[in-house]
Design a protein around this motif. Structure first.
Motif, PDB file in Angstrom:
ATOM      1  N   MET A   1     -41.030 -27.488  25.017  1.00 23.36           N
ATOM      2  CA  MET A   1     -41.025 -26.312  25.859  1.00 23.36           C
ATOM      3  C   MET A   1     -42.006 -25.288  25.305  1.00 23.36           C
ATOM      4  O   MET A   1     -42.137 -25.116  24.103  1.00 23.36           O
ATOM      5  N   MET A   2     -42.673 -24.613  26.201  1.00 21.01           N
ATOM      6  CA  MET A   2     -43.658 -23.617  25.780  1.00 21.01           C
ATOM      7  C   MET A   2     -42.951 -22.326  25.375  1.00 21.01           C
ATOM      8  O   MET A   2     -41.851 -22.017  25.836  1.00 21.01           O
ATOM      9  N   SER A   3     -43.605 -21.572  24.524  1.00 20.85           N
ATOM     10  CA  SER A   3     -43.026 -20.309  24.096  1.00 20.85           C
ATOM     11  C   SER A   3     -43.198 -19.250  25.184  1.00 20.85           C
ATOM     12  O   SER A   3     -44.033 -19.377  26.068  1.00 20.85           O
ATOM     13  N   LYS A   4     -42.404 -18.198  25.099  1.00 18.31           N
ATOM     14  CA  LYS A   4     -42.451 -17.124  26.098  1.00 18.31           C
ATOM     15  C   LYS A   4     -43.507 -16.092  25.708  1.00 18.31           C
ATOM     16  O   LYS A   4     -43.690 -15.794  24.532  1.00 18.31           O
ATOM     17  N   SER A   5     -44.157 -15.539  26.718  1.00 15.47           N
ATOM     18  CA  SER A   5     -45.136 -14.488  26.457  1.00 15.47           C
ATOM     19  C   SER A   5     -44.403 -13.173  26.217  1.00 15.47           C
ATOM     20  O   SER A   5     -43.227 -13.016  26.559  1.00 15.47           O
ATOM     21  N   ASN A   6     -45.134 -12.210  25.654  1.00 13.62           N
ATOM     22  CA  ASN A   6     -44.526 -10.898  25.403  1.00 13.62           C
ATOM     23  C   ASN A   6     -44.138 -10.217  26.708  1.00 13.62           C
ATOM     24  O   ASN A   6     -43.104  -9.552  26.776  1.00 13.62           O
ATOM     25  N   ALA A   7     -44.950 -10.384  27.737  1.00 17.50           N
ATOM     26  CA  ALA A   7     -44.653  -9.769  29.028  1.00 17.50           C
ATOM     27  C   ALA A   7     -43.367 -10.353  29.613  1.00 17.50           C
ATOM     28  O   ALA A   7     -42.540  -9.624  30.176  1.00 17.50           O
ATOM     29  N   GLN A   8     -43.197 -11.676  29.462  1.00 17.60           N
ATOM     30  CA  GLN A   8     -41.986 -12.308  29.993  1.00 17.60           C
ATOM     31  C   GLN A   8     -40.750 -11.831  29.224  1.00 17.60           C
ATOM     32  O   GLN A   8     -39.694 -11.583  29.814  1.00 17.60           O
ATOM     33  N   LYS A   9     -40.895 -11.657  27.926  1.00 17.63           N
ATOM     34  CA  LYS A   9     -39.784 -11.153  27.121  1.00 17.63           C
ATOM     35  C   LYS A   9     -39.389  -9.741  27.551  1.00 17.63           C
ATOM     36  O   LYS A   9     -38.203  -9.413  27.654  1.00 17.63           O
ATOM     37  N   LYS A  10     -40.405  -8.896  27.824  1.00 11.58           N
ATOM     38  CA  LYS A  10     -40.109  -7.526  28.265  1.00 11.58           C
ATOM     39  C   LYS A  10     -39.412  -7.516  29.616  1.00 11.58           C
ATOM     40  O   LYS A  10     -38.500  -6.719  29.852  1.00 11.58           O
ATOM     41  N   ARG A  11     -39.853  -8.408  30.545  1.00 12.21           N
ATOM     42  CA  ARG A  11     -39.199  -8.486  31.861  1.00 12.21           C
ATOM     43  C   ARG A  11     -37.745  -8.914  31.726  1.00 12.21           C
ATOM     44  O   ARG A  11     -36.848  -8.353  32.371  1.00 12.21           O
TER      45      ARG A  11
END
Length: 72
Positions: free
Chosen positions: A1-11
């Motif tokens: 599985m790919m890691s989450k981006s910072n933007a996705q974490k903030k959302r």
């Protein structure tokens, strides 16, 4: 599985805190790919050459006027 981006974490954090997810507010046009990708066909290439007068075979049969003058 790919890691989450910072933007996705903030959302995800905003949703956890009970605030609205910015993905919902986005315009429907943001999801569309407005680029058209089309490679030129053989006919398109020939048409381009024809109208740009780029065919070197036409130059071989061309005629020109040359005036020769002897200076004495």
């Amino acid at each position: 599985m790919m890691s989450k981006s910072n933007a996705q974490k903030k959302r995800e954090k905003l949703v956890r805190e009970g605030r609205i997810n910015p993905e919902i507010i986005r315009s429907p046009y943001s999801q569309l790919d407005l680029r058209t990708r089309k490679t030129k066909t053989k006919k398109d290439h020939l048409y381009r050459i024809k109208h740009k007068n780029r065919n070197p075979k036409q130059w071989e049969n061309g005629s020109f006027y040359f005036r020769y003058r002897i200076i004495s």
